[in-house]
Design a protein around this motif. Structure first.
Motif, PDB file in Angstrom:
ATOM      1  N   ARG A  91       1.458   4.984   1.265  1.00 19.58           N
ATOM      2  CA  ARG A  91       1.602   3.403   1.947  1.00 19.58           C
ATOM      3  C   ARG A  91       0.399   2.438   1.384  1.00 19.58           C
TER       4      ARG A  91
ATOM      5  N   ALA B 245       5.414   0.410  -3.932  1.00 25.52           N
ATOM      6  CA  ALA B 245       5.764  -0.675  -3.328  1.00 25.52           C
ATOM      7  C   ALA B 245       7.089  -0.568  -2.681  1.00 25.52           C
TER       8      ALA B 245
ATOM      9  N   ASN C  20       7.646  -9.970  -8.730  1.00 23.87           N
ATOM     10  CA  ASN C  20       7.409  -9.180  -7.625  1.00 23.87           C
ATOM     11  C   ASN C  20       7.383 -10.167  -6.150  1.00 23.87           C
TER      12      ASN C  20
ATOM     13  N   THR D 220      12.255   1.427  -2.245  1.00 23.90           N
ATOM     14  CA  THR D 220      10.969   2.001  -2.447  1.00 23.90           C
ATOM     15  C   THR D 220      10.874   2.272  -3.934  1.00 23.90           C
TER      16      THR D 220
ATOM     17  N   TYR E 265      11.779  -2.118 -11.905  1.00 23.87           N
ATOM     18  CA  TYR E 265      11.021  -2.794 -12.987  1.00 23.87           C
ATOM     19  C   TYR E 265      11.735  -3.154 -14.218  1.00 23.87           C
TER      20      TYR E 265
ATOM     21  N   ARG F  12      10.172  -3.092  -2.428  1.00 24.07           N
ATOM     22  CA  ARG F  12      10.553  -4.509  -2.951  1.00 24.07           C
ATOM     23  C   ARG F  12      12.076  -4.954  -2.235  1.00 24.07           C
TER      24      ARG F  12
ATOM     25  N   ALA G 114       8.477  -7.448   1.378  1.00 17.78           N
ATOM     26  CA  ALA G 114       8.033  -6.522   0.201  1.00 17.78           C
ATOM     27  C   ALA G 114       6.510  -6.247   0.404  1.00 17.78           C
ATOM     28  N   CYS G 115       6.056  -5.030   0.119  1.00 17.23           N
ATOM     29  CA  CYS G 115       4.693  -4.782   0.341  1.00 17.23           C
ATOM     30  C   CYS G 115       4.403  -3.705  -0.985  1.00 17.23           C
ATOM     31  N   GLY G 116       2.956  -3.277  -1.056  1.00 15.17           N
ATOM     32  CA  GLY G 116       2.392  -2.353  -1.720  1.00 15.17           C
ATOM     33  C   GLY G 116       2.073  -3.087  -3.222  1.00 15.17           C
ATOM     34  N   GLY G 117       1.768  -2.074  -4.085  1.00 22.94           N
ATOM     35  CA  GLY G 117       1.435  -2.662  -5.307  1.00 22.94           C
ATOM     36  C   GLY G 117       2.486  -2.980  -6.402  1.00 22.94           C
ATOM     37  N   GLY G 118       2.394  -2.746  -7.616  1.00 22.84           N
ATOM     38  CA  GLY G 118       3.185  -2.997  -8.641  1.00 22.84           C
ATOM     39  C   GLY G 118       2.837  -3.788  -9.672  1.00 22.84           C
TER      40      GLY G 118
END
Length: 589
Positions: free
Chosen positions: A318, A324, A80, A562, A581, A326, A21-25
């Motif tokens: 990105r 994100a 997350n 995504t 979410y 997930r 997993a990467c990115g915000g959220g």
């Protein structure tokens, strides 16, 4: 449900998930301070859920929606951090049962579950949720009008469930009174309300994943008012009753949902959910993921309902904290063969034909379609990495994952079915059309024609591939559904059993192709009766090998999800099994 992701020697000891997993959220209250209550969460997407009734809900979108208004005995938390979403937590149950606290018998076959005080139905007037409401929920799993795709989990586990379901199947599926009468006149031996606040379950044999089964949305409590309606009928959909933080105030089929606050819900009775936004507006009918993405970026909407971020937008997003990737360890999509189809002289019932077609698919092209290697990896097994029973294998290898049309043609010619024309329905939302077109091109290179048909009504699962009569009539030959496990952790049965147990084939079954191998069925039984999770994982792995030898499906991708949120969404915490979410936890600035 559509989902997308340890080594066999360890069974399920570790969830070594292949996609990161990467990115915000955002986790928790975020840097903006504590959660703020109020305002309307605006969700935009394509298709309505196939089933809204909790008994038969069967999609990731449906799972995310019913989480807002229907509660189960147990549940999993939104987070997350994937590992935090795996353990079972108490929901309407007052505590987790165990042998240590006396709620699980020494032989592991009897579970006593006490309900939490203060959980209420938003009926007029409000009244407590009782143990009998949960009994009713279990009885409704086998209703003949809209049976649960998950009923096999419970038939194979709970004492007397099989006989109860067989009898229920003979009741008139159009007569609500007859179905309610059957439920009142017949009991499930292994599901009993000892009193208003105590449930007792009796199992055929110990089941190490029983609490997982009690966390699935099909097992939500069902109010007595539901007896007045045919399950999942338009009437019931217009009259859902809530025991969660939100209630469906307005439903326009295929068009929209409006959820408002349930006045009977109290935060101190619910350890899983919260409630911050005033209303949740879900607007349907938007098939273009690019248009949905544009609306969210421009602030006209907050979340996508049933579409991941469009592939074309991923490179520029990105580094955006609102974007994100997930973890949703899954087999999504996969190509399923209709083994019952009479088309082409019943060619798809011939294992050699299916084995030839395994070599046709260019997975490298599909990875590009969904967003590249950070989003998906090629999959060659029924069970994806990060799930019980997984072991790496590639029984039909092709150069650089790009397919081998020459080998496909050569093997197909030997079967005597060299000229095939396959009916191929596909979903119109997200990238499903592009996936279908890519697969069709691959099959064309193998000398196989396809007839692509768009399913614009959102009935791809419920009316097309999950209806045995349509399969037998040859209304479809191949399809590309997706499957995310109903739970993670000790979850072997959440993949093999619903997708490949031939004994469960019937209306609403997720064994879409009608696959039935007695050896696989026996391995399923072996896994379900195994003394521990590691031994069960061995059976699941053997079943995976047999299913792939039979070429019942073509696994395609182990795919992450995504997701993008608008700038005003905070506290966004992910639910992998709902691929979204948790609407009850987020708040708006």
């Amino acid at each position: 449900m559509a989902r997308e992701v340890v080594k066999l020697t360890a069974g399920i000891a570790g969830l070594a998930v292949g996609l990161t997993a990467c990115g915000g959220g955002g986790d928790g209250a975020s840097a903006d301070g504590p959660p703020r209550d109020g305002d309307t969460l605006r969700i935009v997407g394509s298709s309505d859920v196939e089933h809204l009734d909790t008994a038969s809900v069967a999609s990731v979108g449906g799972y995310g929606l019913v989480r807002t208004f229907a509660r189960t005995l147990f549940a999993t938390r939104a987070s997350n951090d994937f590992a935090e979403t795996v353990p079972v937590q108490a929901d309407v149950a007052a505590r987790l049962p165990s042998k240590e606290n006396g709620d699980v018998s020494k032989d592991g076959r009897t579970y006593t579950i006490r309900l939490r005080d203060g959980v209420m139905w938003n009926a007029s007037p409000p009244r407590p949720v009782t143990a009998q409401d949960f009994v009713r929920g279990f009885q409704r799993l086998c209703n003949p009008a809209s049976p649960s795709a998950g009923k096999g989990y419970y038939i194979s586990t709970i004492k007397g469930m099989d006989g109860f379901c067989r009898g229920f199947g003979a009741v008139d599926a159009k007569d609500a009174a007859a179905m309610a009468g059957y439920q009142r006149a017949h009991a499930i031996e292994g599901v009993r309300a000892k009193d208003d606040r105590t449930l007792v379950f009796r199992l055929k044999r110990p089941a190490s994943d029983f609490l997982n089964l009690l966390s699935l949305p099909f097992t939500a409590a069902a109010p007595r008012e539901y007896d007045a309606y045919v399950p999942d009928s338009p009437g019931l959909r217009r009259h859902t009753i809530s025991d969660g933080p939100y209630q469906i105030a307005e439903y326009r089929p295929g068009v929209s949902y409006l959820l408002t606050r349930d006045p009977a819900w109290r935060q101190d009775t619910d350890p899983i959910r919260e409630r911050h936004v005033e209303r949740i507006q879900i607007t349907l009918g938007q098939d273009s993921p690019e248009t949905v993405q544009q609306q969210i970026e421009q602030g006209a909407a907050d979340l996508a309902w049933d579409q991941p971020v469009p592939t074309s937008a991923i490179p520029r997003l990105r580094d955006d904290p609102r974007f994100a990737i997930r973890e949703t360890p899954s087999n999504s999509p996969y190509l399923v063969f209709n083994l019952r189809s009479p088309n082409n002289g019943g060619a798809l019932g011939d294992r050699a034909v299916r084995q030839a077609l395994e070599y046709a698919i260019d997975r490298s092209a599909l990875i590009k379609v969904v967003g590249g290697p950070s989003v998906a990896q090629p999959l060659h097994t029924v069970i994806p990495p990060g799930n019980s029973g997984y072991a790496a294998a590639d029984p039909y290898p092709t150069p650089n994952e790009s397919g081998d049309p020459g080998k496909c043609r050569q093997l197909l010619a030997k079967t005597g079915h060299g000229k095939l024309t396959l009916k191929f329905p596909y979903r119109t939302n997200s990238v499903h059309k592009l996936i279908a077109q890519s697969i069709a091109e691959n099959l064309s290179a193998c000398g196989v024609k396809t007839q692509l048909t768009a399913d614009t009504g959102g009935s791809f699962y419920s009316d097309t591939i999950a209806t045995p009569a349509r399969a037998r009539e040859g209304q479809w030959d191949i399809a590309a559904p997706g499957w995310t496990p109903d739970w993670y952790g000790n979850n072997g049965r959440s993949i093999i059993q619903p997708l490949f147990d031939g004994r469960s084939y019937g209306p609403n079954s997720t064994n879409y192709g009608g696959y039935d191998n007695p050896q696989v069925n026996a391995l399923i039984d072996g896994a379900l009766t195994a003394p521990d999770a590691a031994r069960a994982a061995g059976y699941w792995h053997q079943a995976d090998q047999l299913i792939m030898a039979d070429a019942a499906i073509v696994p395609l991708l182990d795919r992450a999800h995504t997701i993008f949120r608008s700038s005003r969404v905070h506290g966004a915490l992910f639910v992998p099994t709902a691929a979204g979410y948790d609407y009850t936890r987020l708040w708006l600035s």
